[in-house]
Scaffold this active site. Structure first.
Site, PDB file in Angstrom:
ATOM      1  N   CYS A  69       0.875  -1.168   0.000  1.00  0.00           N
ATOM      2  CA  CYS A  69       0.000   0.000   0.000  1.00  0.00           C
ATOM      3  C   CYS A  69       0.916   1.224   0.000  1.00  0.00           C
ATOM      4  CB  CYS A  69      -0.857  -0.042   1.261  1.00  0.00           C
ATOM      5  SG  CYS A  69      -1.883   1.423   1.508  1.00  0.00           S
ATOM      6  N   CYS A 188      -0.571   3.763  -6.489  1.00  0.00           N
ATOM      7  CA  CYS A 188      -1.565   3.233  -5.551  1.00  0.00           C
ATOM      8  C   CYS A 188      -1.885   1.847  -6.083  1.00  0.00           C
ATOM      9  CB  CYS A 188      -2.816   4.111  -5.540  1.00  0.00           C
ATOM     10  SG  CYS A 188      -4.195   3.354  -4.648  1.00  0.00           S
TER      11      CYS A 188
END
Ligand code: DGL
Length: 270
Positions: A69, A188
């Site tokens: 992440c 992302c």
């Protein structure tokens, strides 16, 4: 086991690539679906949520955790590595995915103008410009926060026309910062699932770099360089998946991100 943490299911796009080249290890994936997205939260909240996920993965026998992440890597990794691990888990490791991506980006750009699409927290941390410029100060990095993308992706509505409109709006804003951008990092892990849609909105000469393949290769190299860590892993190809919120939507999405049905179990953080 090797642990993977993401606020949601985007990290599965990284895990999938890792398993392709390192199928022998056992993996445990933890997804904080009850609280995703993290990207518009403040740094302290992202740190606390990420830390809870990392602790849970350690409790479940992960020795090494990859923060799959960018938001957690940008806003929680340093504090976890510098403050939490030395005090509480000196024999365990946590790695992020921004530095390994930054290390590779020079290979893709000719114009030396690179665009980053990421969450607000990742953009505000300036982690990408900092890390890329540490390696190559010639590269100009232009960032675009895309706060609507993760909520849309996690809602499962990725085939609606509205998404194209939103992607075009963000790309438009990014290219207003530089017309010379020839490489875009999907900063992302969720965006990998809409990579084709993003490509369709871009001129053919612009390369789109998503992180799965890069992180998989970097992890392989890391384990060669750290045999003392590698030898602690069981090699029985087991895979476990946990989420803080389960539902039919999440089951559908795990299959979409991972490419095959998986059994994902509910875990309580408290
Ligand atoms: N997959 C996360 C990332 O790479 C999503 C962030 C979020 O929860 O907003 O940044």
């Amino acid at each position: 086991m090797i642990g993977f943490f993401d606020s949601g299911l985007g990290g599965l796009t990284i895990l999938k690539e890792v398993i392709k080249i390192l199928p022998q290890y056992s993996y445990i994936y933890f997804s904080d679906n009850a609280r995703t997205p993290y990207g518009s939260r403040n740094q302290e909240t992202i740190y606390q949520f990420t830390l809870q996920g990392v602790k849970k993965l350690f409790e479940k026998d992960a020795n090494l955790v990859i923060l799959a992440c960018n938001t957690s890597s940008s806003s929680a990794l340093r504090k976890i590595q510098q403050e939490f691990l030395p005090k509480h888990y000196p024999n365990k490791n946590v790695l992020g995915i921004i530095i390994p991506t930054a290390e590779e980006i020079g290979k893709f750009t000719s114009s030396q103008d690179v665009g980053i699409l990421a969450t607000e927290a990742t953009v505000n941390s300036s982690s990408y410009p900092k890390e890329i410029n540490k390696i190559n100060s010639e590269i100009k990095v232009f960032q675009q926060a895309c706060p609507l993308l993760v909520p849309i992706i996690e809602s499962g509505k990725i085939n609606e026309n509205d998404l194209d409109v939103i992607i075009k709006k963000y790309l438009n804003e990014l290219f207003q910062k530089s017309r010379k951008i020839d490489t875009i990092i999907l900063g992302c892990t969720h965006y990998a699932i809409i990579e084709d849609k993003i490509k369709k909105c871009l001129p053919k000469n612009v390369k789109v770099v998503s992180q799965g393949v890069i992180i998989a290769q970097k992890l392989k190299d890391y384990l060669v360089q750290h045999p003392e860590i590698e030898k602690t892993f069981v090699k029985d190809s087991k895979k476990l998946f946990f989420t803080t919120e389960n539902s039919e939507r999440i089951k559908y999405l795990t299959q979409l991100f991972y490419g095959e049905p998986i059994k994902i179990d509910l875990v309580n953080l408290i």
